[in-house]
Design a protein around this motif. Sequence first.
Motif, PDB file in Angstrom:
ATOM      1  N   LEU A  49       0.789  -1.259  -0.073  1.00  0.00           N
ATOM      2  CA  LEU A  49      -0.151  -0.085   0.062  1.00  0.00           C
ATOM      3  C   LEU A  49       0.784   1.215  -0.059  1.00  0.00           C
ATOM      4  CD1 LEU A  49      -2.669  -1.024   2.426  1.00  0.00           C
ATOM      5  CD2 LEU A  49      -3.024  -0.578   0.231  1.00  0.00           C
ATOM      6  N   LEU A  50       1.968   1.217   0.890  1.00  0.00           N
ATOM      7  CA  LEU A  50       2.613   2.297   1.035  1.00  0.00           C
ATOM      8  C   LEU A  50       3.614   2.872  -0.346  1.00  0.00           C
ATOM      9  CD1 LEU A  50       3.881   4.432   3.138  1.00  0.00           C
ATOM     10  CD2 LEU A  50       6.049   2.788   3.435  1.00  0.00           C
ATOM     11  N   GLU A  51       3.875   1.743  -1.213  1.00  0.00           N
ATOM     12  CA  GLU A  51       4.616   1.844  -2.362  1.00  0.00           C
ATOM     13  C   GLU A  51       3.549   2.063  -3.555  1.00  0.00           C
ATOM     14  OE1 GLU A  51       7.122  -0.785  -5.757  1.00  0.00           O
ATOM     15  OE2 GLU A  51       6.648  -1.747  -3.855  1.00  0.00           O
ATOM     16  N   ARG A  52       2.506   1.308  -3.857  1.00  0.00           N
ATOM     17  CA  ARG A  52       1.664   1.532  -4.667  1.00  0.00           C
ATOM     18  C   ARG A  52       0.764   3.028  -4.670  1.00  0.00           C
ATOM     19  NH1 ARG A  52       4.241  -2.375  -6.051  1.00  0.00           N
ATOM     20  NH2 ARG A  52       3.540  -4.180  -7.615  1.00  0.00           N
ATOM     21  N   SER A  53       0.480   3.389  -3.503  1.00  0.00           N
ATOM     22  CA  SER A  53      -0.361   4.474  -3.494  1.00  0.00           C
ATOM     23  C   SER A  53       0.502   5.900  -3.327  1.00  0.00           C
ATOM     24  CB  SER A  53      -1.162   4.554  -1.965  1.00  0.00           C
ATOM     25  OG  SER A  53      -0.156   4.511  -1.136  1.00  0.00           O
ATOM     26  N   GLY A  54       2.059   5.716  -3.343  1.00  0.00           N
ATOM     27  CA  GLY A  54       2.700   6.886  -3.290  1.00  0.00           C
ATOM     28  C   GLY A  54       2.910   7.622  -2.139  1.00  0.00           C
TER      29      GLY A  54
END
Length: 621
Positions: A49-54
Amino acid sequence: MRVHLVTMPWHPIDLPSLQLGLLHQLVRQARPRDEVTEFHGSLRWAEFLLERSGGRLRPGDYVEVGSDSIFHGLGDFVFSGVLYDDPGWGTARLRDYAAARGVFIDTALAMRPYAAEFIAEAAAEVLAAEPDVVGFTSTFMQNVASLALARELKRRRPGLVVVFGGSNCDGPMGHALHRNHPFVDQVVRGEGEYAFPALLRHLDDGTQPVDVPGLCWWDGHTSRANPETRRTVAPADIPSPDYDQWQAALDASPVVEYVHPKLVVEGARGCWWGEKHHCTFCGLNGTSMAFRAKPGERLWGEIDHLVRRHRLLDVVTVDNIIDMAYFRDFLPRVVDSGWDLRLHYEVKSNLTRDQLGLLGRSGTVHIQPGIESLGSRVLDLMDKGVTGARNVRTLRECENHSLTCSWNLLYGFPGETAEDYDPVIDQLPNLVHLQPPSGAHRIQLERFSPHFTDPELGFGKRRPAQMYQHVYDLPEEELTDLVYLFDTEDAGIGGPVERRLKEAVAAWRAGHPHSRLEYEEAGDEEGVLLVHDRRHGRPHTTHRYTGWAATALRLLEDGRTEPALHRLLTADGHEVPADALTAWLRQAFALGLLFRDGRTYVSLPTWDAPVRLPDGAGVTG
């Protein structure tokens, strides 16, 4: 055999999975030739979530959905669209549910579009380990994410053996999970220390597991459920957890900077109070109420080993209730060790001042004492075996020993009345210097609780909780066996009394960070007791007590009736007219220095006031 152990969202990301740690060590001990690997899906989901949501969806959002929304099923909803191959599945029902209850769902809705890609990546990662068996552990809102991954694993590799276990599989829940999800090969119901190695032996031999107690398995297209056993796992057979793979995953994770990791240990299972008096609303122990505990020396050895190995000083115990023997053979060892530990414990709320003091000296910083109410009659309806006066004493002593105390104020018990609550609500402003409950909550009907098993206790009507309508695509008769929470008719108080209770608790929570009510012994005058009142909502003042009045205030720390207090004062050499004592009690009560529970008075000032942080301080988003 290659065994891959999986824990999925929404396990807390600051904790290792005790279930995985135990099963890992269990397989290594019972089957040393097997290769055991792990997938920490909760940690991976937070990273994803942290990576994909920026960076928009952070670990604080994970906690909001995974822990704070447990009674609304938001975490399960996030993955239900993947399970049912429909990105929009259940969304309209969730929106209706949230609108009717004022539930915030934007974060869960924002996460849902990422779920399908995460499950695909998780399946690829698990299968890269080339497992023969994948074992899922499922508790609370881990079911749907686990089922979604299990389904994808079987789609990609049909010959893979998928096994489920954990609290969500206890009793009839396990059989319902199995028969409604053909991609789950076996379900272990109840404790796994004996059943899981027995199942692996059958898989090795290619034989049907008809003799594994409680196991659900497929006989062709028929779901079989072996009879459950009453045998409980002996403490000597509960292994020490192995957290090495969790530590490696955490160290390599970008999430590590957002969390304060803690170790998880288990000293006991079951509940010694529940064996004698099962609290009417509680279903947490499921089918394994029998209390068993490791010797204190062994528990300390496990903690000492884990702390040294992982260099973490925060230790969470998962015991539903502390073994009282630990006040003799465990906590003194912790005190003598010199370790600067920070322990969490669930305890019973009738601990003595000395016992709470020992907890404080041992490094215990957080307790859950199961207070639940400050009214004795309501506590009797719960079968708690404690009084409101005793619970107030516990809250006061937590201040004296710098113990953070987490508790909920519960209501909605069959037979309770406004008269049970009005005197308590009137006194809540006087308690603003003591630690407040998380809120005032109407009880829910939990599977395995006496309220559930005995409709004559007042909840004759029940159906699966409404939240499951946006979680599972199953008929009600199957949900009745599968789920843990149920809707039923409201009981007990409502209307104006319920509103007054909630408003009073909200005011308590708001005023607590700024409130003190403290004793001080006047240094220049022997026998003089000062009480500094700095409570929110009251004029700041200092009360001065001397002679028998100072003695009386101290004697009431343990809670006394007026006749008992008079006898003790007389025995101490004080000649106190009965009418003078009555007048003093009325005055002290009017000043909010005493809590009254029926005929019992408890003094409220503390001898210490720990540093306080407002709600949410220190939580990293």
